[in-house]
Write a protein that holds these residues in place. Structure first.
Motif, short mmCIF file in Angstrom:
data_model
loop_
_atom_site.label_atom_id
_atom_site.label_comp_id
_atom_site.label_asym_id
_atom_site.label_seq_id
_atom_site.Cartn_x
_atom_site.Cartn_y
_atom_site.Cartn_z
N GLY A 41 0.78 -1.15 0.04
CA GLY A 41 -0.02 0.06 -0.07
C GLY A 41 0.85 1.29 -0.07
O GLY A 41 1.96 1.30 0.68
N GLU A 42 0.41 2.42 -0.54
CA GLU A 42 1.09 3.62 -0.81
C GLU A 42 1.45 3.99 0.73
O GLU A 42 2.51 4.85 0.99
N ASP A 60 2.75 -1.79 -12.04
CA ASP A 60 1.75 -1.36 -11.43
C ASP A 60 1.21 -1.12 -9.91
O ASP A 60 0.40 -0.80 -9.28
N ASN A 61 2.32 -1.88 -9.11
CA ASN A 61 2.09 -1.85 -7.82
C ASN A 61 1.98 -0.55 -7.17
O ASN A 61 2.68 0.34 -7.47
N GLU A 62 1.25 -0.62 -6.03
CA GLU A 62 0.79 0.79 -5.73
C GLU A 62 1.69 1.45 -4.90
O GLU A 62 1.79 2.85 -4.92
N GLU A 63 2.86 0.76 -4.36
CA GLU A 63 3.84 1.44 -3.78
C GLU A 63 4.68 2.04 -5.03
O GLU A 63 5.36 3.13 -4.55
N PHE A 66 3.10 5.11 -6.08
CA PHE A 66 3.02 6.36 -5.25
C PHE A 66 4.34 6.92 -5.06
O PHE A 66 4.49 8.22 -5.14
#
Length: 424
Positions: A41-42, A60-63, A66
């Motif tokens: 998660g970011e 495209d992983n959220e971390e 971000f």
């Protein structure tokens, strides 16, 4: 990744990390000061100065998304490792389709025994120091992974390649495609080391040192399986050294020869190299005896490629005879699908065989690459998709009488077998 995190923590850096599950690696890192986040998660990124990810993480992983939106540098594991290596006087990289973890562990053990200041980055847990050994900033030694052409991001002063084979079909077309990646790695180095018995590597002109049983500058003769290991005579520059490894298998003779070459290139005395090789205790999950089931010894091996399985089976039969129960867990659907014929060919030699459900790793389900396809093609084999069914197979098999239970695979079969042995 955990080895890099350990090194950074040793250097006094503030380190955080995330994974979908806790495991032995994360628990060890937490004990050393890592801030761990379960799940991605970011919010995990915080005010980090750099974000490092491994090849299993998608863009495209959220971390990652971000961090990029905030202007935080985002680096792949090998890119970051390459930057770390620049802090050292000399850097050695060991690549190859098979054996690179054990070979890197052998080199690290020799250097440790010789009192050198090193950082060793290893893809497995070497007994007794694990996957990271840091004693000072002089020599950098790392296992170099070929997955997604990570090897392209690392330039070594001393580059060694143990062998070439077709693997990672999700990112390589064939054996020659992998060979090109290794060739480039060797050409960038000041000193290049190759396996002269390998049909592809022996054709490379870029070589400073070579090793092998049949060919090479450093060779082995009189190879014998002995109690708790394998012995041989190492021949170099007209001299013979007696080597007694505490690990089994002719393939480990090749690993030892490669390690000798790397250490010699690092200007370690020959006698010290041999002493360090003789003192090497092995790597967890590499033909490791983990206990027993109903009194029958259980050995686990990381073998997840047909060639590795062939080597492991040959070694097991030389020590324990033909009466062996084998459990195999395929690793990734793409590998199983691409090498299905080879898997069936090598496993068809097993008298008692259980195929355990595929470990998917980073991949989505693919029926054509499912381990059931191996089971369906081998008469007399058993299929298990739960630890309970596996245990039933083991119970029935040991009642018939076997000399050894050999569990093969790079997935969670190791943890399952550890929990299944008599001492757990």
């Amino acid at each position: 990744m955990s080895s890099i995190a350990k090194y950074l923590l040793e250097c006094g850096c503030e380190v955080s990390g995330s994974d979908i599950n806790e495991n032995d690696f994360t628990r060890e890192l937490i004990s050393k000061g890592l801030a761990f986040y379960k799940g991605h998660g970011e919010y995990n990124v915080g005010n980090a100065e750099v974000l490092v990810y491994n090849s299993a993480i998608k863009p495209d992983n959220e971390e990652i998304v971000f961090a990029e939106s905030k202007g935080i540098p985002v680096l792949g594991r090998m890119e970051f490792l390459s930057l770390l290596s620049d802090e050292f006087r000399v850097k050695a990289g060991i690549a190859g389709c098979h054996g690179k973890t054990t070979c890197t562990g052998m080199v690290a053990n020799v250097l440790k025994n010789a009192g050198k200041k090193i950082f060793a980055h290893i893809g497995g847990n070497v007994i007794p120091f694990g996957n990271c050994l840091y004693t000072g900033k002089d020599i950098f030694v790392s296992e170099i992974c070929e997955y997604k052409k990570n090897v392209d991001h690392f330039t070594a002063d001393i580059a060694a390649v143990t062998n070439v084979g077709f693997d990672h079909p999700d990112c390589y077309r064939n054996e020659n495609d992998i060979a090109k990646t290794y060739h480039s790695f060797l050409k960038r180095a000041k000193i290049s080391i190759i396996n002269a018995d390998d049909e592809i590597l022996c054709k490379f002109k870029e070589r400073t040192l070579s090793f092998g049983v049949k060919n090479g500058d450093v060779r082995a003769e009189n190879i014998k399986e002995v109690k708790n290991g394998v012995s041989f005579q190492l021949i170099f520059n007209g001299l013979r050294h007696e080597v007694k490894l505490n690990v089994h298998g002719k393939y480990n003779v090749y690993n030892a020869l490669c390690a000798f070459c790397v250490c010699y290139a690092l200007e370690i005395d020959e006698e010290q190299i041999v002493k360090g090789l003789n003192d090497f205790s092995g790597v967890k999950r590499r033909f490791e005896k983990i206990g027993a089931f109903s009194g029958v010894p259980v050995i686990c091996d990381y073998a997840h490629h047909p060639k590795e399985i062939e080597n492991s089976l040959k070694t097991a039969k030389e020590i324990f005879g033909e009466n062996i129960a084998v459990i195999f867990q395929s690793h990734t659907y793409s590998r199983t699908k691409a090498l299905l014929t080879d898997f069936v060919s090598v496993l068809n030699e097993c008298k008692s065989l259980c195929i355990y459900k595929t470990f998917p790793a980073r991949e989505k389900f693919d029926k054509e690459g499912d381990g059931k396809r191996i089971f369906e093609k081998i008469d007399g084999s058993v299929y298990a998709d739960t630890p309970e069914i596996l245990k039933k197979y083991l119970r029935e098999t040991t009642e018939k009488g076997v000399n050894l239970i050999l569990a093969l695979g790079a997935g969670d079969i190791y943890d399952i077998m550890v929990k299944t042995t008599d001492n757990n």
